[in-house]
Design a protein around this motif. Structure first.
Motif, PDB file in Angstrom:
ATOM      1  N   GLU A 238      -8.520  -5.701   3.691  1.00  0.00           N
ATOM      2  CA  GLU A 238      -8.099  -5.135   4.972  1.00  0.00           C
ATOM      3  C   GLU A 238      -7.389  -3.799   4.752  1.00  0.00           C
ATOM      4  O   GLU A 238      -7.640  -2.820   5.475  1.00  0.00           O
ATOM      5  CB  GLU A 238      -7.168  -6.110   5.687  1.00  0.00           C
ATOM      6  N   ASP A 239      -6.497  -3.752   3.761  1.00  0.00           N
ATOM      7  CA  ASP A 239      -5.749  -2.525   3.499  1.00  0.00           C
ATOM      8  C   ASP A 239      -6.670  -1.366   3.139  1.00  0.00           C
ATOM      9  O   ASP A 239      -6.478  -0.233   3.603  1.00  0.00           O
ATOM     10  CB  ASP A 239      -4.760  -2.752   2.350  1.00  0.00           C
ATOM     11  N   LEU A 240      -7.676  -1.639   2.312  1.00  0.00           N
ATOM     12  CA  LEU A 240      -8.579  -0.571   1.887  1.00  0.00           C
ATOM     13  C   LEU A 240      -9.437  -0.075   3.045  1.00  0.00           C
ATOM     14  O   LEU A 240      -9.707   1.134   3.153  1.00  0.00           O
ATOM     15  CB  LEU A 240      -9.456  -1.055   0.730  1.00  0.00           C
ATOM     16  N   LYS A 241      -9.856  -0.980   3.895  1.00  0.00           N
ATOM     17  CA  LYS A 241     -10.628  -0.556   5.077  1.00  0.00           C
ATOM     18  C   LYS A 241      -9.781   0.337   5.985  1.00  0.00           C
ATOM     19  O   LYS A 241     -10.244   1.366   6.501  1.00  0.00           O
ATOM     20  CB  LYS A 241     -11.128  -1.780   5.840  1.00  0.00           C
ATOM     21  N   GLU A 242      -8.520  -0.067   6.172  1.00  0.00           N
ATOM     22  CA  GLU A 242      -7.629   0.732   7.011  1.00  0.00           C
ATOM     23  C   GLU A 242      -7.358   2.088   6.381  1.00  0.00           C
ATOM     24  O   GLU A 242      -7.323   3.121   7.071  1.00  0.00           O
ATOM     25  CB  GLU A 242      -6.319  -0.026   7.228  1.00  0.00           C
ATOM     26  N   LEU A 243      -7.170   2.104   5.076  1.00  0.00           N
ATOM     27  CA  LEU A 243      -6.918   3.360   4.374  1.00  0.00           C
ATOM     28  C   LEU A 243      -8.074   4.334   4.558  1.00  0.00           C
ATOM     29  O   LEU A 243      -7.869   5.508   4.885  1.00  0.00           O
ATOM     30  CB  LEU A 243      -6.690   3.062   2.892  1.00  0.00           C
ATOM     31  N   VAL A 244      -9.278   3.865   4.360  1.00  0.00           N
ATOM     32  CA  VAL A 244     -10.453   4.736   4.440  1.00  0.00           C
ATOM     33  C   VAL A 244     -10.717   5.185   5.878  1.00  0.00           C
ATOM     34  O   VAL A 244     -11.263   6.278   6.105  1.00  0.00           O
ATOM     35  CB  VAL A 244     -11.680   4.008   3.845  1.00  0.00           C
ATOM     36  N   SER A 245     -10.316   4.386   6.841  1.00  0.00           N
ATOM     37  CA  SER A 245     -10.554   4.744   8.248  1.00  0.00           C
ATOM     38  C   SER A 245      -9.827   6.022   8.652  1.00  0.00           C
ATOM     39  O   SER A 245     -10.154   6.636   9.675  1.00  0.00           O
ATOM     40  CB  SER A 245     -10.130   3.587   9.167  1.00  0.00           C
ATOM     41  N   GLU A 246      -8.854   6.436   7.853  1.00  0.00           N
ATOM     42  CA  GLU A 246      -8.099   7.648   8.160  1.00  0.00           C
ATOM     43  C   GLU A 246      -8.842   8.913   7.750  1.00  0.00           C
ATOM     44  O   GLU A 246      -8.409  10.018   8.071  1.00  0.00           O
ATOM     45  CB  GLU A 246      -6.740   7.594   7.464  1.00  0.00           C
ATOM     46  N   PHE A 247      -9.956   8.744   7.024  1.00  0.00           N
ATOM     47  CA  PHE A 247     -10.726   9.897   6.564  1.00  0.00           C
ATOM     48  C   PHE A 247     -12.019  10.013   7.360  1.00  0.00           C
ATOM     49  O   PHE A 247     -12.645   9.010   7.716  1.00  0.00           O
ATOM     50  CB  PHE A 247     -11.037   9.768   5.072  1.00  0.00           C
ATOM     51  N   ARG A 248     -12.425  11.230   7.596  1.00  0.00           N
ATOM     52  CA  ARG A 248     -13.633  11.464   8.380  1.00  0.00           C
ATOM     53  C   ARG A 248     -14.875  11.311   7.515  1.00  0.00           C
ATOM     54  O   ARG A 248     -14.929  11.788   6.383  1.00  0.00           O
ATOM     55  CB  ARG A 248     -13.592  12.876   8.982  1.00  0.00           C
ATOM     56  N   ASP A 249     -15.864  10.618   8.050  1.00  0.00           N
ATOM     57  CA  ASP A 249     -17.174  10.482   7.406  1.00  0.00           C
ATOM     58  C   ASP A 249     -17.107   9.839   6.026  1.00  0.00           C
ATOM     59  O   ASP A 249     -17.850  10.204   5.106  1.00  0.00           O
ATOM     60  CB  ASP A 249     -17.871  11.844   7.300  1.00  0.00           C
ATOM     61  N   VAL A 250     -16.193   8.895   5.859  1.00  0.00           N
ATOM     62  CA  VAL A 250     -16.102   8.122   4.622  1.00  0.00           C
ATOM     63  C   VAL A 250     -16.054   6.646   4.986  1.00  0.00           C
ATOM     64  O   VAL A 250     -15.328   6.246   5.901  1.00  0.00           O
ATOM     65  CB  VAL A 250     -14.858   8.495   3.784  1.00  0.00           C
ATOM     66  N   ALA A 251     -16.846   5.835   4.296  1.00  0.00           N
ATOM     67  CA  ALA A 251     -16.853   4.388   4.510  1.00  0.00           C
ATOM     68  C   ALA A 251     -16.603   3.697   3.175  1.00  0.00           C
ATOM     69  O   ALA A 251     -16.754   4.290   2.113  1.00  0.00           O
ATOM     70  CB  ALA A 251     -18.193   3.938   5.093  1.00  0.00           C
ATOM     71  N   ILE A 252     -16.215   2.428   3.237  1.00  0.00           N
ATOM     72  CA  ILE A 252     -15.994   1.647   2.020  1.00  0.00           C
ATOM     73  C   ILE A 252     -16.753   0.338   2.118  1.00  0.00           C
ATOM     74  O   ILE A 252     -16.854  -0.257   3.202  1.00  0.00           O
ATOM     75  CB  ILE A 252     -14.485   1.392   1.785  1.00  0.00           C
ATOM     76  N   GLU A 253     -17.315  -0.085   0.995  1.00  0.00           N
ATOM     77  CA  GLU A 253     -18.041  -1.348   0.925  1.00  0.00           C
ATOM     78  C   GLU A 253     -17.571  -2.119  -0.300  1.00  0.00           C
ATOM     79  O   GLU A 253     -17.167  -1.524  -1.307  1.00  0.00           O
ATOM     80  CB  GLU A 253     -19.557  -1.099   0.850  1.00  0.00           C
ATOM     81  N   PHE A 254     -17.671  -3.452  -0.214  1.00  0.00           N
ATOM     82  CA  PHE A 254     -17.243  -4.321  -1.302  1.00  0.00           C
ATOM     83  C   PHE A 254     -18.433  -5.136  -1.798  1.00  0.00           C
ATOM     84  O   PHE A 254     -19.236  -5.639  -1.001  1.00  0.00           O
ATOM     85  CB  PHE A 254     -16.139  -5.263  -0.832  1.00  0.00           C
ATOM     86  N   TYR A 255     -18.527  -5.274  -3.120  1.00  0.00           N
ATOM     87  CA  TYR A 255     -19.618  -6.014  -3.739  1.00  0.00           C
ATOM     88  C   TYR A 255     -19.065  -6.931  -4.821  1.00  0.00           C
ATOM     89  O   TYR A 255     -18.003  -6.672  -5.401  1.00  0.00           O
ATOM     90  CB  TYR A 255     -20.640  -5.058  -4.361  1.00  0.00           C
TER      91      TYR A 255
ATOM     92  N   ILE B 167      -5.784   0.373  -7.448  1.00  0.00           N
ATOM     93  CA  ILE B 167      -7.032   0.323  -6.682  1.00  0.00           C
ATOM     94  C   ILE B 167      -6.866   1.088  -5.372  1.00  0.00           C
ATOM     95  O   ILE B 167      -7.744   1.871  -4.974  1.00  0.00           O
ATOM     96  CB  ILE B 167      -7.456  -1.133  -6.426  1.00  0.00           C
ATOM     97  N   ARG B 168      -5.749   0.892  -4.713  1.00  0.00           N
ATOM     98  CA  ARG B 168      -5.503   1.619  -3.461  1.00  0.00           C
ATOM     99  C   ARG B 168      -5.437   3.123  -3.708  1.00  0.00           C
ATOM    100  O   ARG B 168      -5.978   3.919  -2.936  1.00  0.00           O
ATOM    101  CB  ARG B 168      -4.205   1.115  -2.810  1.00  0.00           C
ATOM    102  N   ALA B 169      -4.776   3.516  -4.801  1.00  0.00           N
ATOM    103  CA  ALA B 169      -4.680   4.945  -5.107  1.00  0.00           C
ATOM    104  C   ALA B 169      -6.040   5.537  -5.453  1.00  0.00           C
ATOM    105  O   ALA B 169      -6.352   6.665  -5.049  1.00  0.00           O
ATOM    106  CB  ALA B 169      -3.702   5.160  -6.267  1.00  0.00           C
ATOM    107  N   ALA B 170      -6.853   4.778  -6.198  1.00  0.00           N
ATOM    108  CA  ALA B 170      -8.181   5.279  -6.562  1.00  0.00           C
ATOM    109  C   ALA B 170      -9.056   5.457  -5.331  1.00  0.00           C
ATOM    110  O   ALA B 170      -9.773   6.456  -5.200  1.00  0.00           O
ATOM    111  CB  ALA B 170      -8.844   4.321  -7.549  1.00  0.00           C
ATOM    112  N   VAL B 171      -9.006   4.497  -4.419  1.00  0.00           N
ATOM    113  CA  VAL B 171      -9.783   4.609  -3.182  1.00  0.00           C
ATOM    114  C   VAL B 171      -9.300   5.799  -2.371  1.00  0.00           C
ATOM    115  O   VAL B 171     -10.107   6.595  -1.845  1.00  0.00           O
ATOM    116  CB  VAL B 171      -9.682   3.307  -2.359  1.00  0.00           C
ATOM    117  N   SER B 172      -7.999   5.971  -2.279  1.00  0.00           N
ATOM    118  CA  SER B 172      -7.449   7.108  -1.540  1.00  0.00           C
ATOM    119  C   SER B 172      -7.888   8.431  -2.156  1.00  0.00           C
ATOM    120  O   SER B 172      -8.269   9.373  -1.449  1.00  0.00           O
ATOM    121  CB  SER B 172      -5.922   7.010  -1.515  1.00  0.00           C
ATOM    122  N   HIS B 173      -7.878   8.487  -3.490  1.00  0.00           N
ATOM    123  CA  HIS B 173      -8.294   9.718  -4.178  1.00  0.00           C
ATOM    124  C   HIS B 173      -9.763  10.024  -3.913  1.00  0.00           C
ATOM    125  O   HIS B 173     -10.136  11.170  -3.628  1.00  0.00           O
ATOM    126  CB  HIS B 173      -8.048   9.581  -5.674  1.00  0.00           C
TER     127      HIS B 173
END
Length: 278
Positions: A94-111, A260-266
């Motif tokens: 949930e946190d990573l989805k919310e983090l990425v939602s703050e950026f334009r034209d970027v999505a996140i997926e989990f596998y 992990i949160r920092a890497a996704v944010s970067h």
């Protein structure tokens, strides 16, 4: 739209070993299974996943430890895994989805790419809710519905196949019905390796660690609770196979959860996360 993929091993990375939990739930002596029965098969030339799958199938049937085991039974068992996830999960998703939602034209997926049993993994409601694709070993059923055959075996090198499928955007249904589709040349790869984060716990993840790190992504090691810190260090960190090595704690304030949160944010904030050429 740029896509970031966070790819996890499953057993001892997100949850304690699920195959061990399945065997234990059916009364199998798991110490004997893993310590006394699997090693001789491996010494005889079996790939480790094929060794454990053979031993499972040997225990399927009337009056045997696993009984008349079906894939539905495996999915039902998978629901019991939902209270086994390591600390910080599933909240981190949930946190990573919310983090990425703050950026334009970027999505996140989990596998999930695992050498464990795919049907058990897929039975987890956490996987059903948060994971975009998952891959693991599969057992085929006979006409009576009982699992009798190995349908798919995911070895340590086979794991990289699924990273390439994620990289190229191969649909899961095509992966199953057209297994050679991963070899098709594509001009525009959907998720570059530089947009990937791989999280795993051991030697079976080393090819994936290497593939992602060499492609410019991040690789984080998890120290399985069955291993000492020294063992984990020697296998992963000392040989520089991962960027860092941590206990399986995904809370925001933990080392692994924070990284992990920092890497996704970067990745999300980086230059337009251009796509790789095929």
């Amino acid at each position: 739209m740029a896509v970031i993929a966070v790819v996890f091993d499953f057993d001892d990375t997100l949850v304690p070993d699920s195959t061990t939990a399945l065997l234990k739930s059916r009364g199998v002596d798991v110490d004997e299974f893993w310590s006394e029965l699997v090693p001789p098969l491996v010494a005889a030339g079996y790939d480790p996943p094929l060794a454990y799958l053979r031993l499972i199938l040997d225990r399927v049937g009337k009056d045997k430890a696993l009984g008349d085991l079906t894939n539905r039974d495996l999915r039902d068992f998978g629901r019991s895994l939902d209270d086994q996830y390591f600390e910080g999960l599933p909240k981190m998703f949930e946190d990573l989805k919310e983090l990425v939602s703050e950026f334009r034209d970027v999505a996140i997926e989990f596998y999930i790419v695992s050498g464990g049993l795919q049907e058990a993994i897929g039975g987890s409601r956490t996987v059903q809710k948060y994971v975009d694709g998952f891959y693991g070993c599969q057992l085929g059923e006979a006409e009576d519905g009982i699992v009798r055959y190995v349908k798919r075996c995911v070895t340590f090198t086979e794991k990289t196949r699924y990273l390439f499928e994620i990289n190229k955007g191969v649909r899961i249904e095509d992966s199953r019905s057209k297994p050679h589709s991963v070899n098709n040349k594509v001009q525009d790869r959907r998720i570059p390796f530089s947009n990937m984060i791989y999280v795993g716990d051991g030697l079976t993840d080393i090819p994936c660690f290497s593939l992602v790190r060499n492609g410019g992504g991040y690789a984080f090691g998890v120290r399985a609770r069955s291993k000492t810190a020294k063992q984990a260090f020697q296998e992963l960190l000392q040989e520089r196979r991962v960027d860092s090595l941590h206990s399986p704690d995904y809370r925001e304030g933990s080392d692994l959860g924070a990284l992990i949160r920092a890497a996704v944010s970067h990745l999300a904030a980086a230059r337009d996360l251009g796509r790789e050429q095929a």
